[in-house]
Design a protein around this motif. Structure first.
Motif: not given
Length: 124
Positions: A26-40
Motif C-alpha cells: 500500500g502507501r508504504t512511502f509514507t512510513t517513518y518507522a516500523m515497530g514490533w509489539f507483543r501481547q501475552a
C-alpha cells in the motif's frame, strides 16, 4: 492505507531462535518507522523494538536488548535469539506514518497501522 502481514511465528524451546517478518504493502512511502509489539494472555500490549525507516536507527525494550534484533530491507524483520518462556505472546507489526520524536517509538499510540499478529510460543 498500509497493509501489514506478519509471518515466522511458531513453537520453539527455550534458548532457541525465531525470525519474524513483516511485509508491508500500500502507501508504504509514507512510513517513518516500523515497530514490533507483543501481547501475552491477560497482559497489555507492550513494546518490543522499532526501526526508523530512513537511517535504520533502532530502539529496544530492556527485556529484549541483546537477544532481539530488528532490521529491514523492504520487509521488516525481528530476529529473536535465546528465547525465554516469558517471550510467549502474539507479536504484532506496526507502521508509523506521521512524523514524531524517535523517543516516542515505544508507544503504541504513535502507530497508525497494525498487522494481524503471529503467535510465538516458547516452551520451557
Amino acid at each position: 492505507q498500509v497493509q501489514l502481514v506478519e509471518s515466522g511465528g511458531g513453537l520453539v524451546q527455550a534458548g532457541g531462535s525465531l525470525r519474524l517478518s513483516c511485509a508491508a504493502s500500500g502507501r508504504t512511502f509514507t512510513t517513518y518507522a516500523m515497530g514490533w509489539f507483543r501481547q501475552a494472555p491477560g497482559k497489555e500490549r507492550e513494546f518490543v523494538a522499532a526501526i526508523w525507516w530512513s537511517d535504520r536507527s533502532t530502539l529496544y525494550a530492556d527485556s529484549v536488548k541483546g537477544r532481539f534484533t530488528i532490521s529491514r530491507d523492504s520487509t521488516v524483520y525481528l530476529q529473536m535469539n535465546n528465547l525465554k518462556p516469558e517471550d510467549t505472546a502474539i507479536y504484532y507489526c506496526a507502521a508509523k506514518s506521521a512524523w514524531g520524536a524517535f523517543s516516542s517509538l515505544g508507544m503504541s499510540r504513535e502507530y497508525n497501522y497494525w498487522g494481524q499478529g503471529t503467535q510465538v510460543t516458547v516452551s520451557s
